[in-house]
Design a protein around this motif. Structure first.
Motif, short mmCIF file in Angstrom:
data_model
loop_
_atom_site.label_atom_id
_atom_site.label_comp_id
_atom_site.label_asym_id
_atom_site.label_seq_id
_atom_site.Cartn_x
_atom_site.Cartn_y
_atom_site.Cartn_z
N SER A 145 5.24 -26.06 -25.79
CA SER A 145 4.31 -25.07 -25.23
C SER A 145 4.99 -24.12 -24.26
CB SER A 145 3.15 -25.78 -24.52
OG SER A 145 3.62 -26.50 -23.38
N LEU A 146 6.17 -24.49 -23.79
CA LEU A 146 6.90 -23.66 -22.83
C LEU A 146 7.87 -22.74 -23.56
CD1 LEU A 146 7.72 -26.38 -20.16
CD2 LEU A 146 5.88 -24.68 -20.06
N PRO A 147 8.08 -21.52 -23.07
CA PRO A 147 9.06 -20.63 -23.70
C PRO A 147 10.46 -21.24 -23.64
CG PRO A 147 7.65 -19.42 -22.18
CD PRO A 147 7.36 -20.87 -21.96
N THR A 148 11.15 -21.21 -24.77
CA THR A 148 12.46 -21.85 -24.85
C THR A 148 13.45 -21.25 -23.88
OG1 THR A 148 12.08 -22.33 -27.20
CG2 THR A 148 14.34 -22.41 -26.42
N ILE A 149 13.49 -19.93 -23.80
CA ILE A 149 14.45 -19.27 -22.93
C ILE A 149 14.15 -19.59 -21.47
CG2 ILE A 149 13.02 -17.18 -22.91
CD1 ILE A 149 16.87 -17.39 -22.61
N LEU A 150 12.87 -19.73 -21.11
CA LEU A 150 12.51 -20.05 -19.73
C LEU A 150 12.99 -21.45 -19.36
CD1 LEU A 150 11.07 -19.37 -17.10
CD2 LEU A 150 8.93 -20.20 -18.12
N VAL A 151 12.77 -22.41 -20.26
CA VAL A 151 13.21 -23.78 -19.99
C VAL A 151 14.73 -23.84 -19.85
CG1 VAL A 151 13.27 -26.14 -20.90
CG2 VAL A 151 11.22 -24.75 -21.19
N ALA A 152 15.43 -23.13 -20.74
CA ALA A 152 16.89 -23.12 -20.68
C ALA A 152 17.39 -22.49 -19.39
CB ALA A 152 17.46 -22.38 -21.89
N LEU A 153 16.76 -21.42 -18.95
CA LEU A 153 17.16 -20.77 -17.71
C LEU A 153 16.95 -21.68 -16.51
CD1 LEU A 153 15.78 -17.14 -18.27
CD2 LEU A 153 18.15 -17.88 -18.32
N VAL A 154 15.84 -22.37 -16.48
CA VAL A 154 15.57 -23.29 -15.36
C VAL A 154 16.57 -24.44 -15.36
CG1 VAL A 154 13.90 -24.94 -14.43
CG2 VAL A 154 13.12 -22.71 -15.25
N LEU A 155 16.86 -24.98 -16.54
CA LEU A 155 17.81 -26.09 -16.62
C LEU A 155 19.20 -25.67 -16.14
CD1 LEU A 155 16.81 -27.68 -20.06
CD2 LEU A 155 16.50 -28.68 -17.80
N LEU A 156 19.65 -24.49 -16.57
CA LEU A 156 20.98 -24.04 -16.16
C LEU A 156 21.01 -23.63 -14.69
CD1 LEU A 156 22.29 -22.04 -19.24
CD2 LEU A 156 23.06 -24.23 -18.37
N ALA A 157 19.87 -23.18 -14.17
CA ALA A 157 19.81 -22.89 -12.74
C ALA A 157 19.99 -24.16 -11.92
CB ALA A 157 18.49 -22.21 -12.40
N VAL A 158 19.52 -25.29 -12.46
CA VAL A 158 19.66 -26.57 -11.78
C VAL A 158 21.02 -27.19 -12.05
CG1 VAL A 158 18.75 -28.91 -11.60
CG2 VAL A 158 17.18 -26.98 -11.82
N LEU A 159 21.47 -27.13 -13.31
CA LEU A 159 22.72 -27.80 -13.70
C LEU A 159 23.95 -27.00 -13.33
CD1 LEU A 159 21.65 -29.02 -17.27
CD2 LEU A 159 21.77 -30.39 -15.18
#
Length: 303
Positions: A145-159
């Motif tokens: 349900s979440l935008p793929t690019i948004l999830v990836a951006l959040v993950l890389l912002a954390v990682l």
């Protein structure tokens, strides 16, 4: 003693692999896509031998008068830059060949690892059902349900940046697609006679899932894997273009495009355009192969 009949859990209507290959290459577009994809993969694998220079070896890079137009020669006249050089004095053709390696490896590796995780989750969810199925599918629903690019951006912002972190982020945003597809196919197979017979014989759950159910889920898995490879390469290029994917020491095609973006308005188009063309050719060739496989293996999907 009455011998029990052997279970035939394969799809009877499935054509042999040889016949499938013949059908696949009957399409001129599919042949062209495979040829282009093979050429790109071979060029990427042979980059150390094909590239005029190692674009990340400072001993081979000249920063003075770095932005050379396509077809220019080096100062000593020994080296011709067919696609020009970028702002750091790197040969664009060499950078593209090395960037192809990174993009292909990350795209293929992320799709394959996501395939393994999603397949296990989908099979377990379909086989056990009940609360396990409800819990796993709610997680999948939230993920999808979440935008793929948004999830990836959040993950890389954390990682943070890095090839391993980018790979992990791509896996985490792709596995749910495989889990959903495998579960849907496995639910259909679960009610068939060969699965009931396997349960009646007391076979282990692992054998039922991976030896009996999984082979009948291969057709949609192959199609999904091909599409996700193209999606992963595009997503990685997008994140690298935004500066949160791969670092400058591990450049992909997206990072090469980003490096030349500031030069676009100064008529130095080649720094971004040629890596962009390479990225488009790579993604389009994979997508065309996936589309041909979808038509062959899932003929009812267009209905």
């Amino acid at each position: 003693m009455i011998q029990k009949p052997k279970m035939n859990h394969t799809i009877q209507t499935q054509a042999p692999w040889r016949s499938l290959l013949i059908r696949f290459f009957r399409s001129p577009a599919a042949c062209a896509a495979v040829l282009l994809l093979v050429l790109l993969c071979v060029a990427a694998a042979a980059a150390p031998w094909l590239a005029p220079q190692d674009p990340y070896d400072l001993r081979q890079v000249t920063i003075v008068e770095s932005e050379r137009a396509p077809g220019a020669q080096s100062d000593d006249g020994a080296l011709t830059f067919l696609l020009g050089t970028d702002g750091a004095g790197r040969d664009v053709l060499s950078a593209i060949l090395y960037g192809l390696r990174v993009s292909i490896v990350i795209g293929v590796a992320s799709a394959v690892l996501a395939l393994l995780i999603g397949t296990c989750v989908g099979l377990v969810s379909a086989h056990f059902g009940g609360r396990i199925d409800a819990l796993l599918m709610r997680i999948v629903d939230v993920q999808l349900s979440l935008p793929t690019i948004l999830v990836a951006l959040v993950l890389l912002a954390v990682l943070g940046q890095g090839a391993d972190r980018t790979l992990l982020a791509l896996i985490l945003v792709q596995w749910a697609v495989f889990a959903r597809n495998v579960r849907g196919t496995a639910l259909v197979e679960r009610s068939k006679d060969y699965v009931e017979a396997a349960r009646g014989q007391g076979l282990p759950v692992r054998r039922i899932l991976f030896r009996h159910v999984l082979p009948n889920c291969l057709a949609p898995l192959i199609v999904t894997t091909t599409n996700q490879m193209a999606s992963a390469i595009t997503l990685e290029a997008t994140m690298s273009f935004l500066g949160i994917g791969l670092p400058q020491t591990q450049p992909s095609l997206g990072l090469l495009i980003s490096n030349g973006f500031d030069y676009m308005f100064s008529n130095r188009y080649w720094i971004s355009v040629f890596p962009g063309i390479a990225l488009v050719l790579l993604v389009v060739s994979i997508s065309m192969v996936g589309d041909r496989l979808r038509v062959m293996l899932q003929p009812d999907s267009d209905a």
